[in-house]
Design an enzyme around this catalytic site. Structure first.
Site, PDB file in Angstrom:
ATOM      1  N   ASP A   1       0.792  -1.238   0.000  1.00 37.32           N
ATOM      2  CA  ASP A   1       0.000   0.000   0.000  1.00 37.32           C
ATOM      3  C   ASP A   1       0.817   1.278   0.000  1.00 37.32           C
ATOM      4  OD1 ASP A   1       0.835   0.235   2.703  1.00 37.32           O
ATOM      5  OD2 ASP A   1      -1.073   1.162   3.244  1.00 37.32           O
ATOM      6  N   GLU A   2       2.112   1.206  -0.279  1.00 36.66           N
ATOM      7  CA  GLU A   2       2.883   2.448  -0.276  1.00 36.66           C
ATOM      8  C   GLU A   2       3.949   2.443  -1.362  1.00 36.66           C
ATOM      9  OE1 GLU A   2       5.703   3.090   3.085  1.00 36.66           O
ATOM     10  OE2 GLU A   2       5.166   1.050   3.647  1.00 36.66           O
TER      11      GLU A   2
HETATM   12  P1  TTP Z   1       0.426  -0.046   6.862  1.00 39.36           P
HETATM   13  O1  TTP Z   1       0.527   0.981   5.771  1.00 39.36           O
HETATM   14  O2  TTP Z   1       1.531  -0.126   7.849  1.00 39.36           O
HETATM   15  O3  TTP Z   1      -0.903   0.155   7.709  1.00 39.36           O
HETATM   16  P2  TTP Z   1      -2.345   0.622   7.244  1.00 39.36           P
HETATM   17  O4  TTP Z   1      -2.376   1.000   5.806  1.00 39.36           O
HETATM   18  O5  TTP Z   1      -3.315  -0.440   7.636  1.00 39.36           O
HETATM   19  O6  TTP Z   1      -2.610   1.874   8.175  1.00 39.36           O
HETATM   20  P3  TTP Z   1      -1.961   3.340   8.080  1.00 39.36           P
HETATM   21  O7  TTP Z   1      -3.104   4.258   7.818  1.00 39.36           O
HETATM   22  O8  TTP Z   1      -1.334   3.566   9.407  1.00 39.36           O
HETATM   23  O9  TTP Z   1      -0.973   3.312   6.943  1.00 39.36           O
HETATM   24  O10 TTP Z   1       0.274  -1.483   6.227  1.00 39.36           O
HETATM   25  C1  TTP Z   1      -0.465  -1.713   5.033  1.00 39.36           C
HETATM   26  C2  TTP Z   1      -1.198  -3.028   5.132  1.00 39.36           C
HETATM   27  O11 TTP Z   1      -0.285  -4.092   5.349  1.00 39.36           O
HETATM   28  C3  TTP Z   1      -2.192  -3.088   6.277  1.00 39.36           C
HETATM   29  O12 TTP Z   1      -3.458  -2.556   5.914  1.00 39.36           O
HETATM   30  C4  TTP Z   1      -2.242  -4.542   6.595  1.00 39.36           C
HETATM   31  C5  TTP Z   1      -0.889  -5.073   6.206  1.00 39.36           C
HETATM   32  N1  TTP Z   1      -0.078  -5.298   7.407  1.00 39.36           N
HETATM   33  C6  TTP Z   1      -0.015  -6.584   7.934  1.00 39.36           C
HETATM   34  O13 TTP Z   1      -0.615  -7.504   7.408  1.00 39.36           O
HETATM   35  N2  TTP Z   1       0.746  -6.799   9.066  1.00 39.36           N
HETATM   36  C7  TTP Z   1       1.417  -5.787   9.708  1.00 39.36           C
HETATM   37  O14 TTP Z   1       2.087  -6.026  10.726  1.00 39.36           O
HETATM   38  C8  TTP Z   1       1.328  -4.461   9.164  1.00 39.36           C
HETATM   39  C9  TTP Z   1       2.041  -3.316   9.839  1.00 39.36           C
HETATM   40  C10 TTP Z   1       0.571  -4.264   8.027  1.00 39.36           C
HETATM   41 MG    MG Z   2      -0.934   2.283   5.033  1.00 45.69          MG
END
Ligand code: TTP
Ligand code: MG
Length: 362
Positions: A111-112
């Protein structure tokens, strides 16, 4: 003259990170989940929270937390099973949007991504490009993401996190040094809890402290990592946005001097392989979710056995343990000449590698 030169030499980097990615997709697809505290992952047994909706976060529910703990923190928490195929499809949509706007896109996880928009920024300000990308993400996926805009990867990534969710944060070139000066060292990429403790013990808590200590003293005290910290503290991060960075798998295998027959020998031979793999996973900043065991016998017959994991499998002990279980599934009737372990499905957020972790050559 100077400003003209700057206009051409300063890079424009955007970092985009989706908000509560898996949870936001679940809330998008099921109106009954909207506005409610939800966690994606298994709520049963030894399940872990993959991510939590923003409604769940004030309770302290976080990624990688045991589901049992999450339930204790938030009794109304709803668990939703993960739908990885859907998440990957959305990730592809988002990457297609990035590709429309950036000269180079480096996905960091599902997602980034980092985007280099230096050339595009000659036509429209980088901030306007970031706003446009966020709009297209919303229009085409129904989701929100947060963007950071700055002169390098380090600052862009920190910026994208500052106003989550649905944020757009710009750190301009002339603001960069003051921003880093005030930044706690824990926020520096590569500074985990171990490094932070060491820096604190030396009286260093912010970017300004690192700058004040000076290059020579930092290098004397912390070796090449001191040099890295000094660079970052001075706003210097020359890393390019590299579209090919994301690897598909990381592995390690050993051919033995003599074929191994006993189960005990095989298990102990697997340990150094797991240890080497842990190091490679860290070097690749990977968050693997699949482990594959490879076994080659004295007749060169190759078998592979694989297993998936709900949470990233990162450390040597877990790799070793999982590898031993996979040995149970292999046919070990003949003497074995080679064992290998490979992790794949590397997507996931890049961890903060700690510069002073045991396995690091600090
Ligand atoms: P992130 O970008 O860390 O988290 P997020 O998008 O859910 O929230 P934020 O708004 O803080 O960015 O991670 C992206 C996805 O990766 C998250 O939705 C689920 C997955 N993920 C896992 O499966 N295990 C983990 O430990 C983390 C940190 C993320
Ligand atoms: Mg995220």
């Amino acid at each position: 003259m100077t400003s003209l030169w700057c206009a051409f030499s300063v890079r424009k980097i955007i970092h985009v990170d989706m908000d509560a990615f898996f949870a936001a997709i679940e809330q998008r697809d099921d109106p009954a989940l909207r506005g409610r505290p939800i966690a994606v992952g298994s709520g049963a047994g030894r399940g872990v929270v993959m991510t939590a909706s923003y409604e769940a976060r004030p309770f302290g529910v976080r990624s990688a937390m045991p589901s049992a703990t999450a339930k204790q923190l938030c009794s109304e928490l709803l668990f939703v099973p993960a739908r990885m195929d859907v998440y990957r499809a959305v990730a592809r949509q988002i990457r297609a949007i990035f590709a429309r706007h950036a000269d180079a896109v480096e996905p960091l996880s599902v997602d980034e991504a980092y985007l280099d928009v230096t050339a595009a920024a000659a036509l429209a300000p980088a901030t306007a490009i970031a706003r446009q990308i966020k709009q297209e993400i919303r229009a085409e996926t129904g989701l929100t993401g947060s963007a950071g805009v700055s002169i390098n990867k380090f600052l862009a990534k920190i910026a994208s996190d500052l106003e989550k969710p649905d944020g757009l944060t710009v750190i301009r070139p002339e603001e960069a040094l003051a921003f880093i000066g005030a930044l706690p060292i824990e926020r520096f990429h590569g500074v985990g809890p171990v490094t932070a403790r060491k820096l604190h013990a030396s009286g260093l808590t912010t970017g300004a402290d690192l700058r004040a200590m000076g290059f020579d003293a930092l290098v004397r005290r912390f070796g090449r990592h001191g040099a890295y910290l000094w660079q970052i503290a001075n706003g210097r991060d020359e890393r390019n946005v590299n579209p090919d960075r994301l690897r598909k798998s990381v592995g390690c295998e050993r051919t033995f001097g003599r074929d191994l027959s006993s189960r005990a020998e095989l298990e102990s031979a697997l340990l150094p392989i797991a240890q080497k793999l842990e190091q490679r996973i860290r070097d690749a900043a990977a968050r693997p979710r699949t482990l594959t065991l490879k076994v080659k016998d004295d007749r060169f017959r190759i078998q592979t056995r694989a297993r998936g994991f709900g949470a990233p499998i990162l450390d040597a002990d877990r790799l070793h343990e999982a590898g031993r279980r996979l040995l149970d599934e292999a046919d070990l009737a003949r003497p074995i000449r080679l064992l290998g372990l490979t992790v794949s499905q590397l997507e996931g957020p890049s961890p903060q590698p700690d510069l002073f972790d045991d396995n690091h050559d600090a």
